[in-house]
Design a protein around this motif. Structure first.
Motif, short mmCIF file in Angstrom:
data_model
loop_
_atom_site.label_atom_id
_atom_site.label_comp_id
_atom_site.label_asym_id
_atom_site.label_seq_id
_atom_site.Cartn_x
_atom_site.Cartn_y
_atom_site.Cartn_z
N SER A 55 -39.38 5.74 -31.50
CA SER A 55 -38.23 5.96 -30.60
C SER A 55 -38.58 5.55 -29.18
N GLU A 56 -39.78 5.89 -28.71
CA GLU A 56 -40.19 5.51 -27.36
C GLU A 56 -40.28 3.99 -27.24
N ASP A 59 -36.81 2.56 -27.21
CA ASP A 59 -36.14 2.86 -25.95
C ASP A 59 -36.60 1.89 -24.85
N TRP A 63 -34.12 -0.81 -23.12
CA TRP A 63 -33.91 -0.71 -21.67
C TRP A 63 -34.19 -2.02 -20.96
N THR A 99 -28.87 5.33 -31.98
CA THR A 99 -29.00 6.45 -31.04
C THR A 99 -29.82 6.05 -29.82
N VAL A 100 -30.94 5.37 -30.06
CA VAL A 100 -31.81 4.96 -28.96
C VAL A 100 -31.10 3.93 -28.07
N ARG A 101 -30.40 3.00 -28.69
CA ARG A 101 -29.72 1.96 -27.90
C ARG A 101 -28.61 2.56 -27.06
N ALA A 103 -28.49 5.61 -25.89
CA ALA A 103 -29.11 6.37 -24.81
C ALA A 103 -29.59 5.44 -23.69
N ALA A 104 -30.14 4.28 -24.05
CA ALA A 104 -30.61 3.32 -23.04
C ALA A 104 -29.44 2.77 -22.24
N ARG A 107 -28.22 5.41 -19.84
CA ARG A 107 -29.14 5.56 -18.72
C ARG A 107 -28.96 4.41 -17.71
#
Length: 376
Positions: A55-56, A59, A63, A99-101, A103-104, A107
């Motif tokens: 996930s990190e 992310d 980003w 989900t990760v995309r 969230a990026a 942000r």
């Protein structure tokens, strides 16, 4: 899975009890169905062990690059294979990537939104409004650059750059935003419809408009400069070259006539002032004339003196204009006045010589032929 298929695969893999396949969903690292060697010689790891690490990594990639879901999915699968991790189901990995995309992206929008002050937030929103009497929004009006090579389009390009500059979006510090994400967001703002942008939330809408305004600020200036360069090359210089070529064609007959008169005059000079040699007998005859006055009498029988002076002046003007054009890298405009010092070369003969008339202005009246003694 059909029982026959499970038994066949268990036999190939050396598994005594094929019924262990039913426990595949609740397996652990010691399950005989998962204990297989990885490329490095160790055992395969379970996806749950590396989920947070993946996930990190996703992310950071989302980003900085803004890749789409398919690209991120393929990159995540490759990342798992390189580390000897059992691949999860496609749906499970796709949900993690989504989900990760998301969230990026959130942000990114929040970071850009936070860079704007309260007064600055009203500026991008004004781009989506349709002015009274207009059919399109201000954003649609400004994001279209010049489309033709013409003077009115040049005027519009300058006006467009003048209207975009007061937005002040170039003063916002965007050093913390990855340039690729900013460029991607600006492309969406330039290509997307204003009605669609109005439907987004405040963060996404203002972030998109900020990136678009930042992109349009230098682009409007570049479009104006590029159009000016094309105008100079195709409209101004090309037209000047065509007009100069026409003027040159107009002057060619005059230059030819002047050259013919000058050639006829100097042919007489050479024939009357040089010794003659008989090619059959080798006998040398003296020059036909002995004095300068006699030579001029012969010349004026063919070309009057005032016509010869005018021909010399015309040739000097043509030569001076050509040399000036070569120095400047372009032709001399029509009607350009070039000053020169009229010079008449010395002619051989007894009792006198031709000399330069210093300080003579350009033109036939400034060319004079004077006789002088052989002394200094």
């Amino acid at each position: 899975m059909p029982a026959e298929v499970a038994e066949y695969r268990a036999e190939q893999l050396g598994i005594a009890d094929p019924s262990c396949l039913k426990e595949y969903g609740e397996r652990d690292g010691d399950d005989p169905c998962t204990r297989r060697g990885d490329p490095g010689g160790g055992s395969w790891r379970d996806f749950a062990e590396v989920r947070d690490e993946l996930s990190e990594w996703l992310d950071a990639r989302a980003w900085t690059t803004g890749d789409g879901p398919k690209s991120l999915f393929d990159a995540a699968a490759g990342w798992l294979r390189e580390r000897g991790v059992l691949l999860p189901g496609a749906g499970r990995l796709a949900r993690l990537v989504g989900t990760v995309r998301e969230a990026a992206n959130n942000r990114l929008w929040e970071a850009l939104y936070g860079l704007l002050s309260t007064s600055q937030r009203a500026v991008p929103n004004s781009l989506l409004t349709v002015p009274p009497g207009a059919r399109v929004s201000e954003l649609d009006h400004l994001r279209r650059g010049p489309v033709r090579i013409s003077g009115p389009q040049m005027k519009w390009a300058l006006k467009r750059a003048e209207e975009i500059a007061p937005f002040g979006m170039g003063e916002v510090d965007l050093s913390a935003i990855p340039p690729r994400r900013l460029a991607e967001l600006s492309r969406y703002g330039i290509d997307g419809k204003a009605s669609l942008l109005r439907q987004h939330g405040d963060c996404r809408r203002l972030a998109t408009l900020l990136a678009t305004a930042v992109h349009l600020t230098p682009r409007a200036v570049d479009d104006a400069l590029n159009l000016l360069e094309v105008l100079i090359a195709t409209k101004l210089l090309a037209r000047a070259e065509r007009e100069t070529a026409k003027e040159k064609l107009k002057t060619l007959p005059g230059v030819e006539r002047a050259s013919a008169k000058l050639a006829a005059a100097f042919q007489i000079v050479f024939n009357t002032t040089s010794e003659q040699v008989d090619t059959d007998t080798g006998e040398i005859s003296p020059p036909e004339v002995e004095t300068l006055e006699a030579m001029w009498e012969r010349i004026e029988q063919v070309v009057p003196r005032h016509e010869l002076a005018a021909a010399i002046a015309a040739l000097f003007r043509a030569d001076a204009a050509a040399r000036l054009g070569r120095r400047r890298g372009m032709a001399v405009p029509a009607g350009h006045s070039v000053r020169h010092r009229a010079v008449v070369p010395e002619a051989p003969g007894h009792g006198g010589r031709l000399r330069r008339c210093p300080g003579g202005p350009a033109g036939p009246e400034g060319v004079e032929v004077a006789a002088a003694s052989d002394g200094p």
